[in-house]
Design an enzyme around this catalytic site. Structure first.
Site, short mmCIF file in Angstrom:
data_model
loop_
_atom_site.label_atom_id
_atom_site.label_comp_id
_atom_site.label_asym_id
_atom_site.label_seq_id
_atom_site.Cartn_x
_atom_site.Cartn_y
_atom_site.Cartn_z
N ASP A 55 0.79 -1.22 0.00
CA ASP A 55 0.00 0.00 0.00
C ASP A 55 0.83 1.28 0.00
OD1 ASP A 55 -2.29 -1.45 -0.03
OD2 ASP A 55 -2.69 -1.27 2.11
N HIS A 99 29.09 4.38 -8.40
CA HIS A 99 27.69 4.53 -7.97
C HIS A 99 27.44 3.84 -6.63
CE1 HIS A 99 26.39 5.49 -12.37
NE2 HIS A 99 26.92 6.51 -11.74
N ASP A 131 29.18 12.46 -2.73
CA ASP A 131 28.57 13.01 -3.95
C ASP A 131 27.08 13.09 -3.66
OD1 ASP A 131 27.50 13.58 -6.43
OD2 ASP A 131 28.67 12.07 -7.52
N ASP A 153 24.39 19.22 -7.57
CA ASP A 153 25.22 18.01 -7.75
C ASP A 153 26.65 18.35 -7.36
OD1 ASP A 153 26.31 15.61 -8.53
OD2 ASP A 153 25.97 15.89 -10.68
N HIS A 179 35.54 8.26 -16.27
CA HIS A 179 34.27 8.92 -16.63
C HIS A 179 34.55 10.25 -17.31
CE1 HIS A 179 34.54 11.57 -13.07
NE2 HIS A 179 34.83 10.49 -12.36
N HIS A 217 28.47 16.98 -17.28
CA HIS A 217 27.15 16.71 -17.87
C HIS A 217 26.31 17.94 -17.64
CE1 HIS A 217 25.58 15.99 -13.77
NE2 HIS A 217 26.65 15.25 -13.56
N HIS A 228 21.36 14.44 -14.60
CA HIS A 228 22.00 14.33 -15.92
C HIS A 228 20.98 14.92 -16.88
CE1 HIS A 228 24.87 10.84 -14.64
NE2 HIS A 228 25.09 11.96 -13.99
N GLU A 258 33.67 17.72 -12.93
CA GLU A 258 33.87 16.70 -11.90
C GLU A 258 34.97 15.68 -12.21
OE1 GLU A 258 30.60 13.80 -11.66
OE2 GLU A 258 29.44 15.11 -12.96
N TYR A 268 40.85 7.41 -9.35
CA TYR A 268 40.43 6.23 -8.57
C TYR A 268 41.54 5.20 -8.69
CZ TYR A 268 36.34 8.98 -9.62
OH TYR A 268 35.47 10.04 -9.77
N ARG A 320 37.15 12.64 -6.01
CA ARG A 320 36.46 13.41 -7.05
C ARG A 320 36.10 14.76 -6.45
NH1 ARG A 320 33.09 9.90 -8.42
NH2 ARG A 320 31.14 10.45 -7.38
N GLU A 322 33.60 18.01 -7.50
CA GLU A 322 32.55 18.37 -8.47
C GLU A 322 31.86 19.67 -8.08
OE1 GLU A 322 29.20 15.60 -8.61
OE2 GLU A 322 28.68 16.34 -10.62
#
Ligand code: GLY
Ligand code: MN
Ligand code: MN
Length: 444
Positions: A47, A250, A267, A278, A357, A361, A368, A391, A395, A412, A414
């Site tokens: 529900d 991610h 992030d 972002d 990467h 973006h 994105h 960004e 790594y 990173r 950004e």
């Protein structure tokens, strides 16, 4: 003491939505129509539904906040060019889920020319679309395609009695998304706010971090701040990755301990009035960078600052990315993580082991965001009103051939940048990124 909530910027007024619809219709053939479905409620479990989030395109053209809406744009129609179908008023259901605007409310509050409740949808759609030669819709939206096909078939069945079904379906995405790519002053005001909330959230996470806490403690601090200042919550699943979790692009589990001597990569960005912030920051859990962390961090920061400085009309994202790749590759060679000549390592792509990467973006109603990255096959030049992220990251895998001090470090940095006539406006400057500023803030 909790800080005062930031004042809310003005919402987009109905006039601006009207102007957006007019601008889109001005680029469509006179005998065409737009058919755009809004988002529906999605079940989370039994529900319970997920909180409703309007489809970005329907929001962009109407600001209408309810599920199950359908927007038609009918250029040149004398009774009104914009027609919205919305949920039926229903006192029994409204007792559970709140007042629905209904057709009258949609016209009154959102400035569409006409509105009808969904009970009338099937009966009215045919007449509204009769004679519209080309139907523009999002061709990747299966529900919209099915609806358009159903109406077309019904009109086709009555063709001998004079009905004129659409002859073709065309993709709405390129036209509409090109429009969304260039932000208005009012959109920029909302994006500044989303960015400011996001920056404050990162400051709060930095101040809170210490060994012994878990990643989710920082997530809790971030998301408190998003909501405190009126954001709807995170614009995307917050990433809080301690140690080597920072190398998982991610990573959203956020359930591991934060350890002394490790970095943590955060992030996370707020959504405000459907616009996304972002931001990524990477900082030491204990407040002090080690020598190896410092040297890698300085390298990413240098590349990131160069890239931010490069934002101006006429430059392309691919030029900015190439600059970042050059800076990172040169730095990796200086640190002994790559060998030989910068150009050779760029050409054989060995830098991709550490930076896989892209640098940017678009950012807007979607994190994105929509809009083509290329024009006629080439990277497109930036224009005032575009908003993008910068960004870069590095790594370093936990592998035998990597010097031990560097193993499992992910960094990173950004920021969100709006392109202006003169250059770039950094929307996320409210959270520090220089080593001494981060250490000072964390020592406070
Ligand atoms: N947070 C998603 C991204 O940085 O692209
Ligand atoms: Mn991003
Ligand atoms: Mn991000």
């Amino acid at each position: 003491m909790l800080p005062d909530p930031l004042p809310r910027p003005a919402p987009i007024p109905p006039d601006e939505y009207r102007a957006r619809r007019a601008a889109l219709m001005a680029r469509l053939p006179a005998d065409s129509a737009v058919l755009l479905l809004g988002a529906n409620l999605a079940t989370r479990s039994r529900d319970s539904d997920y909180p409703f989030r309007q489809h970005s395109d329907l929001h962009y053209l109407s600001g209408f906040p309810e599920p199950d809406a359908l927007l038609l744009l009918l250029p040149g129609r004398s009774e009104g060019e914009s027609v919205l179908f919305c949920q039926d008023r229903d006192p029994a259901l409204e007792a559970w889920t709140g007042i629905r605007l209904g057709a009258e409310g949609a016209v009154r509050e959102h400035g569409v020319d006409q509105a009808f409740e969904n009970a009338e949808r099937d009966a009215r759609l045919e007449a509204l679309l009769d004679g519209r030669t080309t139907l523009y819709l999002l061709l990747d939206d299966e529900a919209a395609l099915a609806l358009a096909e159903e109406v077309r078939a019904r009109l086709a069945a009555r063709q001998r009695r004079g009905a004129r079904p659409p002859r073709s379906f065309a993709d709405l995405a390129p036209l509409l998304h090109e429009q969304r790519l260039i932000k208005s002053e009012r959109e920029l005001a909302l994006m500044r706010h989303a960015a400011e909330i996001s920056a404050r959230a990162h400051v709060r996470a930095m101040r809170t971090a210490r060994p012994g806490l878990a990643e989710y403690h920082l997530q809790a601090e971030l998301e408190h701040e998003f909501r405190w200042h009126g954001g709807s919550g995170p614009a995307y699943a917050s990433i809080v990755g301690g140690g080597a979790n920072a190398c998982v692009l991610h990573y959203i589990e956020n359930d591991k301990p934060l350890r002394d001597g490790e970095l943590v990569l955060v992030d996370a960005g707020a959504e405000f009035d459907l616009y996304a912030g972002d931001i990524t920051r990477t900082f030491p859990v204990n407040g002090r960078f080690s020598d190896a962390q410092r040297s890698l961090y300085a390298l990413v920061l240098e590349a990131q600052e160069h890239a931010v400085d490069a934002v101006r009309p006429g430059v392309t994202l691919s030029e900015i990315h190439d600059g970042v790749v050059h800076d990172l590759t040169a730095g990796l060679i200086r640190l002994g993580l790559l060998e030989g000549d910068v150009q050779a390592r760029i050409e054989d792509e060995s830098y991709k082991r550490f930076y896989l990467h892209s640098t940017s973006h678009w950012l807007g109603l979607d994190v994105h965001d929509v809009g083509d990255y290329r024009r006629e096959g080439n990277p497109r030049p930036l224009e005032p009103g575009m908003v993008l992220t910068i960004e870069p990251g590095l790594y370093l895998p936990d592998a035998e051939d990597i010097p031990e001090a560097f193993r499992g470090i992910g960094i990173r940095i950004e920021d969100d940048v709006a392109v202006t006539a003169q250059g770039g406006e950094v929307l996320t400057a409210g959270v520090p990124k220089r080593i001494e500023d981060i250490e000072a803030l964390m020592a406070d």
